[in-house]
Each structure stands twice: as C-alpha cells, then as structure tokens.
Design a protein around this motif. Structure first.
Motif, PDB file in Angstrom:
ATOM      1  N   THR A  17     -22.591 101.352  38.407  1.00 24.42           N
ATOM      2  CA  THR A  17     -21.648 102.314  38.983  1.00 24.42           C
ATOM      3  C   THR A  17     -21.165 103.292  37.912  1.00 24.42           C
ATOM      4  O   THR A  17     -21.211 104.514  38.109  1.00 24.42           O
ATOM      5  N   ALA A  18     -20.727 102.768  36.779  1.00 23.93           N
ATOM      6  CA  ALA A  18     -20.196 103.643  35.729  1.00 23.93           C
ATOM      7  C   ALA A  18     -21.293 104.541  35.158  1.00 23.93           C
ATOM      8  O   ALA A  18     -21.046 105.711  34.835  1.00 23.93           O
ATOM      9  N   GLU A  25     -21.173 113.302  36.633  1.00 28.80           N
ATOM     10  CA  GLU A  25     -20.223 114.259  36.052  1.00 28.80           C
ATOM     11  C   GLU A  25     -20.913 115.188  35.058  1.00 28.80           C
ATOM     12  O   GLU A  25     -20.653 116.389  35.034  1.00 28.80           O
ATOM     13  N   LEU A  26     -21.788 114.625  34.229  1.00 27.94           N
ATOM     14  CA  LEU A  26     -22.510 115.468  33.263  1.00 27.94           C
ATOM     15  C   LEU A  26     -23.392 116.464  34.007  1.00 27.94           C
ATOM     16  O   LEU A  26     -23.421 117.655  33.682  1.00 27.94           O
ATOM     17  N   ALA A  27     -24.098 115.977  35.026  1.00 28.05           N
ATOM     18  CA  ALA A  27     -25.013 116.840  35.780  1.00 28.05           C
ATOM     19  C   ALA A  27     -24.245 117.928  36.519  1.00 28.05           C
ATOM     20  O   ALA A  27     -24.701 119.070  36.616  1.00 28.05           O
ATOM     21  N   ALA A  28     -23.047 117.577  37.022  1.00 26.07           N
ATOM     22  CA  ALA A  28     -22.252 118.563  37.763  1.00 26.07           C
ATOM     23  C   ALA A  28     -21.850 119.718  36.858  1.00 26.07           C
ATOM     24  O   ALA A  28     -21.606 120.827  37.325  1.00 26.07           O
ATOM     25  N   ASN A 206     -10.958 110.892  38.087  1.00 22.54           N
ATOM     26  CA  ASN A 206     -11.136 109.689  37.273  1.00 22.54           C
ATOM     27  C   ASN A 206     -12.496 109.713  36.552  1.00 22.54           C
ATOM     28  O   ASN A 206     -12.582 109.490  35.335  1.00 22.54           O
ATOM     29  N   ALA A 207     -13.549 110.044  37.304  1.00 19.41           N
ATOM     30  CA  ALA A 207     -14.885 110.076  36.692  1.00 19.41           C
ATOM     31  C   ALA A 207     -14.956 111.184  35.633  1.00 19.41           C
ATOM     32  O   ALA A 207     -15.563 111.012  34.568  1.00 19.41           O
ATOM     33  N   GLY A 208     -14.291 112.317  35.910  1.00 20.34           N
ATOM     34  CA  GLY A 208     -14.277 113.425  34.949  1.00 20.34           C
ATOM     35  C   GLY A 208     -13.547 113.039  33.664  1.00 20.34           C
ATOM     36  O   GLY A 208     -13.988 113.382  32.560  1.00 20.34           O
ATOM     37  N   MET A 211     -15.848 110.909  31.625  1.00 18.77           N
ATOM     38  CA  MET A 211     -16.857 111.730  30.948  1.00 18.77           C
ATOM     39  C   MET A 211     -16.258 112.418  29.716  1.00 18.77           C
ATOM     40  O   MET A 211     -16.864 112.419  28.638  1.00 18.77           O
ATOM     41  N   ASN A 212     -15.058 112.986  29.880  1.00 14.27           N
ATOM     42  CA  ASN A 212     -14.445 113.684  28.743  1.00 14.27           C
ATOM     43  C   ASN A 212     -14.208 112.739  27.577  1.00 14.27           C
ATOM     44  O   ASN A 212     -14.382 113.106  26.419  1.00 14.27           O
TER      45      ASN A 212
END
Ligand SMILES: Nc1ncnc2c1ncn2[C@@H]1O[C@H](COP(=O)(O)OP(=O)(O)OP(=O)(O)O)[C@@H](O)[C@H]1O
Ligand SMILES: [Mg+2]
Length: 226
Positions: A17-18, A25-28, A206-208, A211-212
């Motif tokens: 999942t993670a 997020e990276l792809a977005a 949360n996912a963003g 990623m950061n």
C-alpha cells in the motif's frame, strides 16, 4: 535515480500500500517511476493492468532472487525513481534489494509482531550496510493509524523507537478506504472518483506529506554524501 525499497518481513504490514501511494504521488507530479513488484501476490502488477495507469509509471514483475540486482541497476539507470515492493519475508531477494537501495522504508502497524519484524529488518539493513560499506538510510513508517486517534499512542511508539535510536517517519499512513480502493479502481490516488471514495482529499494530503518527507530525507542523504 534513487532506489526506495519497502520492507518488513511481517506479512500485511502495509508495504504494498505505501509503495503504491508513494509511486502515485511521485507520478502525479510528473516524475518517471519504475515499480519493481517483488511481492508474490503481485498487487501492484494487477493495479497496473487496470485502466488509468499513467505512461510515466512502469511496472516490472517476475523478478527472481538471482535477477533482482540486474533489474534494479538497469531500472535506476533509466528512470527518476525506482520503488521496490518486497515480499513479506527476510529472503536473499530482500537482502539483495536492500543492498541496492538508497532508502528503505519499513512500514509498521502498531502491534508487537510488526515491530519485531521491523527490528529484524533493521538488523538486516545494518548487516547489508557493513557488506556494501555505506550507510543505507532507513526509517520506520507507522501504517494504518487511526485518523481520530493519531496523537498519544503514536507519540508513545515514536518515543520508544527514538529512544532505541530508530528513525521514524514523522508522517504516519492513516487507515483510509481510498488506500484500498486504489487497488480496485486503478489509476492514481488523485484520479479516484471522489463521489464514491470517502475522504479522498485527506487521503491525498497524507500521501503527499509522506512523499515530501521521503524526498527531503533523500535530499539530506545526498547532501551528506557530497
Ligand atoms: N493505510 C491503509 N489503509 C487502509 N487499508 C490498508 C492500509 N495499509 C494497508 N491496508 C490493508 O491491509 C492489508 C495489508 O496491506 P499490504 O498488502 O499493503 O501489506 P504488505 O506488507 O504488502 O503485505 P505482504 O507482506 O502480504 O506483502 C491489505 O488488505 C491493505 O488493503
Ligand atoms: Mg505486499
């Protein structure tokens, strides 16, 4: 270039999942991502077979213990991020992938079996660091935490890990329906149908944030190595 592996020998800790959330997020944000799907359940390969996978995400399945080093090296040479979703065991394949990684994320749910899995993974990382003669940055990622009750229990776990000298990501991955639904709908997290998926906005935030944090840790490491 950077290779980021998700590892915990405890099954169901939240690795797949993670790994997909970070990739999404990276792809977005337009990054080119190769996901090496080394989970025998092949969830991410199945996700890739659904509509909505963007062209900047490539998935490599069918990796073997012998072949994974070559696959990682080849992928790292031609893309911006390599994300490896590892199996829930401590195999030679896992050890090989760790030795090739620039960062290892260790997803961990609150329970003691997950924590023991994380401790085992950290020992394995330390051994690999000695073999490859360089530090392998790593951190525990708290997963499936409760949105309502993020605070105290989590702080306690973090304090205990801190005390033991174990790095922990500040951002936990909260338990969210969106993080299951992405495997059913396909596509990126932000492309899920907001009418059908509850709390998509918070799921994205949360996912963003995760990623950061990964990006800033990678930057720190690169600065340290320079
Ligand atoms: N943050 C989350 N929110 C909601 N469900 C989650 C979350 N993280 C994991 N899950 C669910 O928990 C289960 C296990 O998660 P996942 O498959 O990501 O773990 P894993 O560590 O990859 O497991 P394995 O060791 O079997 O490969 C799955 O059903 C997944 O949908
Ligand atoms: Mg998995």
């Amino acid at each position: 270039m950077p290779v980021i592996a998700f590892a915990n020998p405890k099954g169901g800790a939240g690795k797949t999942t993670a790994a997909l959330l970070l990739s999404s997020e990276l792809a977005a944000r337009g990054a080119r991502v190769i996901i090496i799907d080394a989970d025998p359940e092949r969830w991410i390969s199945q996700w890739g077979g659904l509509p909505g996978k963007p062209d900047n995400v490539e998935i490599i399945g069918d990796v073997t213990e012998d072949g994974i080093v070559d696959v990682i090296e080849e992928a790292a040479a031609r893309t911006q991020f390599v994300i490896i979703d590892l199996e829930g065991t401590a195999s030679l394949m896992v050890a090989n992938a760790i030795g090739m990684s620039d960062m290892v994320v260790i997803p961990t749910q609150g329970g003691s079996m997950d924590a023991k899995g994380a401790a085992k993974m950290i020992r394995l990382i330390h051994n690999q660091e000695r073999m490859v003669r360089r530090p392998i940055p790593h951190g525990v990622l708290m997963t499936r935490t409760s949105a309502a009750f993020a605070s105290r229990a989590l702080k306690n776990v973090r304090a205990q890990l801190d005390k033991a000298g174990i790095a922990v990501f500040t951002t936990p991955i909260v338990e969210r329906a969106a993080y299951r639904d992405i495997f059913d709908y396909g596509g990126l997290l932000r492309d899920l149908p907001s009418a059908q998926v509850s709390n998509l906005e918070n799921a994205g935030k949360n996912a963003g944030a995760f990623m950061n944090e990964v990006l800033s840790k990678l930057k720190d490491t690169m600065r340290g190595a320079a």
